[in-house]
Scaffold this motif. Structure first.
Motif, PDB file in Angstrom:
ATOM      1  N   ASP A 283      48.628  50.459  47.363  1.00  0.00           N
ATOM      2  CA  ASP A 283      49.634  49.736  46.580  1.00  0.00           C
ATOM      3  C   ASP A 283      49.047  48.941  45.414  1.00  0.00           C
ATOM      4  O   ASP A 283      49.766  48.194  44.744  1.00  0.00           O
ATOM      5  CB  ASP A 283      50.413  48.773  47.487  1.00  0.00           C
ATOM      6  CG  ASP A 283      51.242  49.502  48.532  1.00  0.00           C
ATOM      7  OD1 ASP A 283      51.753  50.593  48.221  1.00  0.00           O
ATOM      8  OD2 ASP A 283      51.346  49.001  49.666  1.00  0.00           O
ATOM      9  N   CYS A 284      47.774  49.088  45.178  1.00  0.00           N
ATOM     10  CA  CYS A 284      47.108  48.333  44.112  1.00  0.00           C
ATOM     11  C   CYS A 284      47.025  49.162  42.837  1.00  0.00           C
ATOM     12  O   CYS A 284      46.577  50.314  42.861  1.00  0.00           O
ATOM     13  CB  CYS A 284      45.707  47.918  44.570  1.00  0.00           C
ATOM     14  SG  CYS A 284      44.775  47.015  43.310  1.00  0.00           S
ATOM     15  N   GLU A 285      47.432  48.569  41.728  1.00  0.00           N
ATOM     16  CA  GLU A 285      47.359  49.239  40.430  1.00  0.00           C
ATOM     17  C   GLU A 285      46.534  48.433  39.423  1.00  0.00           C
ATOM     18  O   GLU A 285      46.602  48.674  38.221  1.00  0.00           O
ATOM     19  CB  GLU A 285      48.771  49.460  39.873  1.00  0.00           C
ATOM     20  CG  GLU A 285      49.663  50.352  40.720  1.00  0.00           C
ATOM     21  CD  GLU A 285      49.141  51.776  40.827  1.00  0.00           C
ATOM     22  OE1 GLU A 285      48.331  52.178  39.973  1.00  0.00           O
ATOM     23  OE2 GLU A 285      49.545  52.476  41.782  1.00  0.00           O
ATOM     24  N   GLU A 286      45.760  47.464  39.906  1.00  0.00           N
ATOM     25  CA  GLU A 286      45.019  46.570  39.006  1.00  0.00           C
ATOM     26  C   GLU A 286      44.068  47.327  38.081  1.00  0.00           C
ATOM     27  O   GLU A 286      43.854  46.930  36.930  1.00  0.00           O
ATOM     28  CB  GLU A 286      44.254  45.524  39.814  1.00  0.00           C
ATOM     29  CG  GLU A 286      45.127  44.604  40.646  1.00  0.00           C
ATOM     30  CD  GLU A 286      46.033  43.717  39.811  1.00  0.00           C
ATOM     31  OE1 GLU A 286      45.687  43.445  38.652  1.00  0.00           O
ATOM     32  OE2 GLU A 286      47.095  43.313  40.316  1.00  0.00           O
ATOM     33  N   TRP A 287      43.468  48.400  38.577  1.00  0.00           N
ATOM     34  CA  TRP A 287      42.522  49.176  37.766  1.00  0.00           C
ATOM     35  C   TRP A 287      43.197  49.734  36.518  1.00  0.00           C
ATOM     36  O   TRP A 287      42.569  49.916  35.477  1.00  0.00           O
ATOM     37  CB  TRP A 287      41.925  50.309  38.603  1.00  0.00           C
ATOM     38  CG  TRP A 287      41.149  51.314  37.812  1.00  0.00           C
ATOM     39  CD1 TRP A 287      41.548  52.580  37.465  1.00  0.00           C
ATOM     40  CD2 TRP A 287      39.841  51.158  37.248  1.00  0.00           C
ATOM     41  NE1 TRP A 287      40.575  53.210  36.736  1.00  0.00           N
ATOM     42  CE2 TRP A 287      39.510  52.357  36.587  1.00  0.00           C
ATOM     43  CE3 TRP A 287      38.915  50.106  37.238  1.00  0.00           C
ATOM     44  CZ2 TRP A 287      38.296  52.529  35.937  1.00  0.00           C
ATOM     45  CZ3 TRP A 287      37.701  50.293  36.576  1.00  0.00           C
ATOM     46  CH2 TRP A 287      37.413  51.496  35.934  1.00  0.00           C
ATOM     47  N   ASN A 288      44.483  50.008  36.600  1.00  0.00           N
ATOM     48  CA  ASN A 288      45.195  50.670  35.510  1.00  0.00           C
ATOM     49  C   ASN A 288      45.964  49.691  34.624  1.00  0.00           C
ATOM     50  O   ASN A 288      46.750  50.111  33.783  1.00  0.00           O
ATOM     51  CB  ASN A 288      46.166  51.697  36.104  1.00  0.00           C
ATOM     52  CG  ASN A 288      45.460  52.694  36.993  1.00  0.00           C
ATOM     53  OD1 ASN A 288      44.651  53.490  36.532  1.00  0.00           O
ATOM     54  ND2 ASN A 288      45.740  52.645  38.283  1.00  0.00           N
ATOM     55  N   MET A 289      45.757  48.397  34.812  1.00  0.00           N
ATOM     56  CA  MET A 289      46.495  47.393  34.047  1.00  0.00           C
ATOM     57  C   MET A 289      45.623  46.725  32.991  1.00  0.00           C
ATOM     58  O   MET A 289      44.391  46.745  33.075  1.00  0.00           O
ATOM     59  CB  MET A 289      47.033  46.311  34.992  1.00  0.00           C
ATOM     60  CG  MET A 289      48.056  46.805  35.999  1.00  0.00           C
ATOM     61  SD  MET A 289      48.594  45.448  37.059  1.00  0.00           S
ATOM     62  CE  MET A 289      49.647  46.332  38.215  1.00  0.00           C
ATOM     63  N   ASP A 290      46.280  46.106  32.026  1.00  0.00           N
ATOM     64  CA  ASP A 290      45.583  45.299  31.029  1.00  0.00           C
ATOM     65  C   ASP A 290      45.409  43.893  31.606  1.00  0.00           C
ATOM     66  O   ASP A 290      46.366  43.117  31.668  1.00  0.00           O
ATOM     67  CB  ASP A 290      46.382  45.234  29.730  1.00  0.00           C
ATOM     68  CG  ASP A 290      46.443  46.577  29.030  1.00  0.00           C
ATOM     69  OD1 ASP A 290      45.463  47.332  29.146  1.00  0.00           O
ATOM     70  OD2 ASP A 290      47.463  46.863  28.383  1.00  0.00           O
ATOM     71  N   LEU A 291      44.195  43.569  32.007  1.00  0.00           N
ATOM     72  CA  LEU A 291      43.944  42.265  32.623  1.00  0.00           C
ATOM     73  C   LEU A 291      43.924  41.149  31.589  1.00  0.00           C
ATOM     74  O   LEU A 291      44.135  39.985  31.925  1.00  0.00           O
ATOM     75  CB  LEU A 291      42.625  42.298  33.394  1.00  0.00           C
ATOM     76  CG  LEU A 291      42.478  43.432  34.425  1.00  0.00           C
ATOM     77  CD1 LEU A 291      41.208  43.229  35.235  1.00  0.00           C
ATOM     78  CD2 LEU A 291      43.683  43.498  35.341  1.00  0.00           C
ATOM     79  N   ASP A 292      43.678  41.506  30.332  1.00  0.00           N
ATOM     80  CA  ASP A 292      43.675  40.527  29.245  1.00  0.00           C
ATOM     81  C   ASP A 292      44.873  40.760  28.333  1.00  0.00           C
ATOM     82  O   ASP A 292      45.218  41.898  28.022  1.00  0.00           O
ATOM     83  CB  ASP A 292      42.397  40.626  28.416  1.00  0.00           C
ATOM     84  CG  ASP A 292      41.153  40.262  29.210  1.00  0.00           C
ATOM     85  OD1 ASP A 292      41.243  39.351  30.058  1.00  0.00           O
ATOM     86  OD2 ASP A 292      40.109  40.889  28.993  1.00  0.00           O
ATOM     87  N   TYR A 293      45.484  39.664  27.902  1.00  0.00           N
ATOM     88  CA  TYR A 293      46.513  39.775  26.874  1.00  0.00           C
ATOM     89  C   TYR A 293      45.853  39.922  25.506  1.00  0.00           C
ATOM     90  O   TYR A 293      46.236  40.763  24.694  1.00  0.00           O
ATOM     91  CB  TYR A 293      47.413  38.540  26.904  1.00  0.00           C
ATOM     92  CG  TYR A 293      48.245  38.358  25.654  1.00  0.00           C
ATOM     93  CD1 TYR A 293      49.221  39.287  25.305  1.00  0.00           C
ATOM     94  CD2 TYR A 293      48.035  37.266  24.801  1.00  0.00           C
ATOM     95  CE1 TYR A 293      49.968  39.142  24.142  1.00  0.00           C
ATOM     96  CE2 TYR A 293      48.782  37.110  23.647  1.00  0.00           C
ATOM     97  CZ  TYR A 293      49.747  38.045  23.327  1.00  0.00           C
ATOM     98  OH  TYR A 293      50.483  37.907  22.167  1.00  0.00           O
TER      99      TYR A 293
END
Length: 300
Positions: A283-293
């Motif tokens: 359920d984790c999608e952190e790898w595919n997200m933009d962690l920085d704005y």
């Protein structure tokens, strides 16, 4: 080419002096401790191709609480580690500590200052005075001017629902403090009860368009070594899940051999091929997200 990640996170301590809302430092049951220098030395000695690596000496806790942190940095630099980073809440960034970090040849120091007023600051980063942290940063920047080695100093601002109206104010503060970089970071929400922290402005959140994926390559590029020597494939594995998903312990064998073992590589490959079949990763999608704005160069 050796099969070993370029980014290594070493948790030098799991102790922190603050009680930030979304941090696991005060919300897990692990025994609190500081990493022994002998364990750190073993890690550094066994890292292959040292001059290609980036080492982060932190996780969810406060690394400057470790009294030997400067010795850790100095040992790593003397053993050809190319890039060493620390993230701190700034509360222990005294003049003496700043001198130690600079003289140890630290490369990058990220300081979390998520508000420009004490009233809003203490809503999230409980138990400390914002003005003191700002003074600590001012001392650090002045010391950089006097000493010959200049680490990059970053101001990190995590954008949340109660501080999203201070996005412009923090830029003014970063310019006033003469830091090198300002990083606007999106807030990490790992528990449902933290969802109220998600900004109302969709531009500021990593969760605006979450696309379900089956692949994650993070364990192939990143490795986390906890304070007790446990090796885990990702920093998002926390609390009780560390024991469940730890691959090995640094004391079991040579670090490179542990990472390239059948057990470790099976996990890396399974998560890359189809993480839906891997517990805690599905359920984790952190790898595919933009962690920085946004990341802005101020004076660097």
């Amino acid at each position: 080419m050796t099969n070993f990640p370029n980014d290594i996170m070493i948790e030098v301590t799991n102790v922190c002096n603050l009680k930030c809302t979304t941090c696991y430092s005060h919300q897990d049951d692990r025994h609190k401790k500081y990493m022994d220098f002998s364990v750190f030395k073993k890690i550094i000695d066994e890292i292959p191709e040292k001059n290609t690596k980036t080492i982060s000496l932190y996780n969810y806790w406060e690394p400057l609480m470790h009294k030997q942190i400067w010795e850790f940095i100095k040992y790593a630099k003397l053993n050809w580690i190319k890039n060493i980073k620390i993230a701190t809440n700034g509360t222990f960034l005294t003049a003496n500590k700043s001198v130690e970090l600079i003289n140890a040849w630290l490369d990058y120091l990220s300081i979390s200052v998520d508000w420009t007023t004490q009233e809003i600051y203490e809503k999230f980063r409980v138990w400390w005075n914002l003005n003191q942290i700002i003074k600590n940063i001012q001392i650090l920047v002045k010391l950089k001017e006097k000493l010959w080695y200049w680490p990059i100093v970053e101001l990190q601002f995590i954008i949340m629902s109660h501080n999203e109206n201070q996005v412009e104010n923090i830029k003014l503060l970063a310019e006033k403090l003469w830091v090198d970089v300002l990083r606007y970071k999106t807030v990490l929400i790992k528990e449902k009860q933290w969802s109220h922290l998600i900004p109302k402005n969709n531009n500021y959140t990593r969760y605006k368009e979450v696309t379900k994926t089956i692949s994650c390559n993070k364990p192939n590029t990143w490795i986390v070594i906890n304070v007790d020597g446990k090796i885990i494939p990702c920093c998002y594995i926390t609390d009780k899940y560390i024991d469940i998903h730890s691959l090995w312990n640094i004391n079991d064998n040579n670090l490179e051999e542990l990472y390239n073992s059948n057990k470790s590589q099976k996990f890396v490959n399974d998560v890359f091929r189809n993480k839906q079949n891997v517990a805690y990763c599905c359920d984790c999608e952190e790898w595919n997200m933009d962690l920085d704005y946004k990341v802005i160069k101020i004076y660097n």
